[in-house]
Design a protein around this motif. Structure first.
Motif, PDB file in Angstrom:
ATOM      1  N   ASP A 206       7.501 -41.831  17.562  1.00  0.00           N
ATOM      2  CA  ASP A 206       6.987 -42.705  16.499  1.00  0.00           C
ATOM      3  C   ASP A 206       5.761 -42.079  15.852  1.00  0.00           C
ATOM      4  OD1 ASP A 206       8.836 -44.730  16.938  1.00  0.00           O
ATOM      5  OD2 ASP A 206       7.430 -46.062  17.988  1.00  0.00           O
ATOM      6  N   THR A 207       5.571 -42.359  14.583  1.00  0.00           N
ATOM      7  CA  THR A 207       4.306 -42.062  13.919  1.00  0.00           C
ATOM      8  C   THR A 207       3.493 -43.339  13.931  1.00  0.00           C
ATOM      9  OG1 THR A 207       5.269 -40.367  12.498  1.00  0.00           O
ATOM     10  CG2 THR A 207       3.211 -41.385  11.743  1.00  0.00           C
ATOM     11  N   LEU A 208       2.321 -43.293  14.565  1.00  0.00           N
ATOM     12  CA  LEU A 208       1.439 -44.446  14.643  1.00  0.00           C
ATOM     13  C   LEU A 208       0.537 -44.464  13.419  1.00  0.00           C
ATOM     14  CD1 LEU A 208       0.358 -44.168  18.392  1.00  0.00           C
ATOM     15  CD2 LEU A 208       2.272 -45.475  17.424  1.00  0.00           C
ATOM     16  N   ASP A 209       0.596 -45.526  12.661  1.00  0.00           N
ATOM     17  CA  ASP A 209      -0.250 -45.699  11.479  1.00  0.00           C
ATOM     18  C   ASP A 209      -1.390 -46.631  11.842  1.00  0.00           C
ATOM     19  OD1 ASP A 209       1.389 -44.101   9.764  1.00  0.00           O
ATOM     20  OD2 ASP A 209       2.815 -45.762   9.706  1.00  0.00           O
ATOM     21  N   PHE A 210      -2.601 -46.120  11.763  1.00  0.00           N
ATOM     22  CA  PHE A 210      -3.797 -46.868  12.122  1.00  0.00           C
ATOM     23  C   PHE A 210      -4.497 -47.377  10.871  1.00  0.00           C
ATOM     24  CE2 PHE A 210      -3.052 -44.390  15.846  1.00  0.00           C
ATOM     25  CZ  PHE A 210      -3.614 -45.087  16.898  1.00  0.00           C
ATOM     26  N   GLU A 211      -4.925 -48.625  10.930  1.00  0.00           N
ATOM     27  CA  GLU A 211      -5.834 -49.194   9.939  1.00  0.00           C
ATOM     28  C   GLU A 211      -7.062 -49.675  10.704  1.00  0.00           C
ATOM     29  OE1 GLU A 211      -3.634 -51.263   6.313  1.00  0.00           O
ATOM     30  OE2 GLU A 211      -3.153 -52.207   8.246  1.00  0.00           O
ATOM     31  N   LEU A 212      -8.227 -49.222  10.292  1.00  0.00           N
ATOM     32  CA  LEU A 212      -9.484 -49.587  10.924  1.00  0.00           C
ATOM     33  C   LEU A 212     -10.314 -50.341   9.895  1.00  0.00           C
ATOM     34  CD1 LEU A 212     -11.741 -47.229  13.018  1.00  0.00           C
ATOM     35  CD2 LEU A 212     -12.688 -48.721  11.276  1.00  0.00           C
ATOM     36  N   PHE A 213     -10.683 -51.569  10.237  1.00  0.00           N
ATOM     37  CA  PHE A 213     -11.477 -52.426   9.352  1.00  0.00           C
ATOM     38  C   PHE A 213     -12.865 -52.611   9.947  1.00  0.00           C
ATOM     39  CE2 PHE A 213      -7.048 -53.605   9.050  1.00  0.00           C
ATOM     40  CZ  PHE A 213      -6.815 -53.833   7.699  1.00  0.00           C
TER      41      PHE A 213
ATOM     42  N   ARG B 132      -7.642 -45.407   7.016  1.00  0.00           N
ATOM     43  CA  ARG B 132      -6.258 -45.214   7.457  1.00  0.00           C
ATOM     44  C   ARG B 132      -6.049 -43.775   7.922  1.00  0.00           C
ATOM     45  NH1 ARG B 132      -5.370 -48.766   2.879  1.00  0.00           N
ATOM     46  NH2 ARG B 132      -4.298 -50.645   3.607  1.00  0.00           N
ATOM     47  N   THR B 133      -5.278 -43.654   8.992  1.00  0.00           N
ATOM     48  CA  THR B 133      -4.879 -42.344   9.493  1.00  0.00           C
ATOM     49  C   THR B 133      -3.619 -42.524  10.324  1.00  0.00           C
ATOM     50  OG1 THR B 133      -5.690 -40.305  10.556  1.00  0.00           O
ATOM     51  CG2 THR B 133      -6.293 -42.406  11.604  1.00  0.00           C
ATOM     52  N   SER B 134      -2.960 -41.434  10.640  1.00  0.00           N
ATOM     53  CA  SER B 134      -1.731 -41.483  11.432  1.00  0.00           C
ATOM     54  C   SER B 134      -1.803 -40.478  12.568  1.00  0.00           C
ATOM     55  CB  SER B 134      -0.510 -41.174  10.563  1.00  0.00           C
ATOM     56  OG  SER B 134      -0.355 -42.154   9.571  1.00  0.00           O
ATOM     57  N   ARG B 135      -1.082 -40.800  13.634  1.00  0.00           N
ATOM     58  CA  ARG B 135      -0.985 -39.925  14.802  1.00  0.00           C
ATOM     59  C   ARG B 135       0.443 -39.995  15.337  1.00  0.00           C
ATOM     60  NH1 ARG B 135      -5.661 -39.302  13.627  1.00  0.00           N
ATOM     61  NH2 ARG B 135      -7.435 -38.842  14.936  1.00  0.00           N
ATOM     62  N   PRO B 136       0.972 -38.884  15.824  1.00  0.00           N
ATOM     63  CA  PRO B 136       2.297 -38.936  16.461  1.00  0.00           C
ATOM     64  C   PRO B 136       2.167 -39.490  17.885  1.00  0.00           C
ATOM     65  CG  PRO B 136       1.447 -36.699  16.557  1.00  0.00           C
ATOM     66  CD  PRO B 136       0.444 -37.516  15.758  1.00  0.00           C
ATOM     67  N   LEU B 137       3.183 -40.187  18.312  1.00  0.00           N
ATOM     68  CA  LEU B 137       3.249 -40.617  19.703  1.00  0.00           C
ATOM     69  C   LEU B 137       4.027 -39.531  20.441  1.00  0.00           C
ATOM     70  CD1 LEU B 137       2.350 -42.836  21.596  1.00  0.00           C
ATOM     71  CD2 LEU B 137       4.508 -43.998  21.152  1.00  0.00           C
ATOM     72  N   ARG B 138       3.329 -38.766  21.235  1.00  0.00           N
ATOM     73  CA  ARG B 138       3.894 -37.581  21.865  1.00  0.00           C
ATOM     74  C   ARG B 138       4.500 -37.888  23.235  1.00  0.00           C
ATOM     75  NH1 ARG B 138       2.499 -33.416  18.698  1.00  0.00           N
ATOM     76  NH2 ARG B 138       0.624 -33.556  17.461  1.00  0.00           N
ATOM     77  N   PHE B 139       5.284 -36.967  23.731  1.00  0.00           N
ATOM     78  CA  PHE B 139       5.944 -37.092  25.027  1.00  0.00           C
ATOM     79  C   PHE B 139       4.947 -37.455  26.128  1.00  0.00           C
ATOM     80  CE2 PHE B 139       7.256 -35.046  29.007  1.00  0.00           C
ATOM     81  CZ  PHE B 139       8.487 -35.662  29.220  1.00  0.00           C
TER      82      PHE B 139
ATOM     83  N   TYR C 240       2.767 -45.400  27.018  1.00  0.00           N
ATOM     84  CA  TYR C 240       1.969 -45.797  28.172  1.00  0.00           C
ATOM     85  C   TYR C 240       0.648 -46.304  27.609  1.00  0.00           C
ATOM     86  CZ  TYR C 240      -0.385 -45.202  32.699  1.00  0.00           C
ATOM     87  OH  TYR C 240      -1.087 -45.399  33.858  1.00  0.00           O
ATOM     88  N   PHE C 241       0.358 -47.603  27.809  1.00  0.00           N
ATOM     89  CA  PHE C 241      -0.742 -48.211  27.057  1.00  0.00           C
ATOM     90  C   PHE C 241      -2.086 -47.511  27.218  1.00  0.00           C
ATOM     91  CE2 PHE C 241      -1.284 -50.628  30.954  1.00  0.00           C
ATOM     92  CZ  PHE C 241      -2.657 -50.811  31.024  1.00  0.00           C
ATOM     93  N   PRO C 242      -2.452 -46.922  28.382  1.00  0.00           N
ATOM     94  CA  PRO C 242      -3.742 -46.202  28.408  1.00  0.00           C
ATOM     95  C   PRO C 242      -3.790 -45.039  27.420  1.00  0.00           C
ATOM     96  CG  PRO C 242      -3.029 -46.695  30.635  1.00  0.00           C
ATOM     97  CD  PRO C 242      -1.866 -47.005  29.717  1.00  0.00           C
ATOM     98  N   SER C 243      -2.641 -44.470  27.090  1.00  0.00           N
ATOM     99  CA  SER C 243      -2.625 -43.388  26.099  1.00  0.00           C
ATOM    100  C   SER C 243      -3.085 -43.884  24.738  1.00  0.00           C
ATOM    101  CB  SER C 243      -1.220 -42.789  25.979  1.00  0.00           C
ATOM    102  OG  SER C 243      -0.842 -42.173  27.178  1.00  0.00           O
ATOM    103  N   TYR C 244      -2.753 -45.151  24.429  1.00  0.00           N
ATOM    104  CA  TYR C 244      -3.214 -45.718  23.166  1.00  0.00           C
ATOM    105  C   TYR C 244      -4.736 -45.653  23.058  1.00  0.00           C
ATOM    106  CZ  TYR C 244       1.257 -47.972  21.811  1.00  0.00           C
ATOM    107  OH  TYR C 244       2.539 -48.241  21.413  1.00  0.00           O
TER     108      TYR C 244
END
Length: 135
Positions: free
Chosen positions: A72-79, A4-11, A21-25
């Protein structure tokens, strides 16, 4: 247990309306994957520079459920779902404030940066990945 980790969704990750913008993901996801490998004891800097191992993506299937918004703060879960001879199958779930935004099935392959051919995961890295395998 997922990584688990988090990243901000920036301008700069958003279109003019403030929606992600989906390519940013995908760019953000690369950073999450790099962090995952570092947490597993295999920082990409060492894999690339010293061990000459790459981990290119060979498959990526995304499903979008809800939009993400600037701030938004993006919360990632990687399995870790499966470990092959040279492949690694992952699942990502990305949410903001408890709402699933998108998910992905993701496959990477260990490759030699000298020959650009697949290679078996080294024993130490395989053991670290296996310790994270979801059963």
């Amino acid at each position: 247990m997922p990584f688990r980790t988090s990243r901000p969704l920036r301008f700069g990750d958003c279109d003019p309306s403030g929606i992600a913008y989906f390519p940013s993901y995908l760019n953000i996801l690369v950073g999450v994957l790099e962090e995952f490998f570092g947490d597993a004891g295999a920082p990409w800097k060492d894999l690339i520079a010293e061990r000459r191992i790459g981990t290119p993506t060979v498959r990526l299937d995304l499903t979008f459920a809800h939009p993400g918004f600037h701030g938004d703060t993006l919360d990632f879960e990687l399995f870790v779902r499966r470990i092959g001879r040279s492949s690694l199958d992952l699942e990502h779930k990305v949410s903001a404030a408890g709402t699933l935004l998108w998910s992905a099935r993701h496959s990477v392959v260990a490759t030699s940066l000298d020959t650009h051919k697949s290679l078996a995961w080294p024993d130490d890295l395989r053991a670290a990945l296996e310790s994270r395998l979801e059963t």
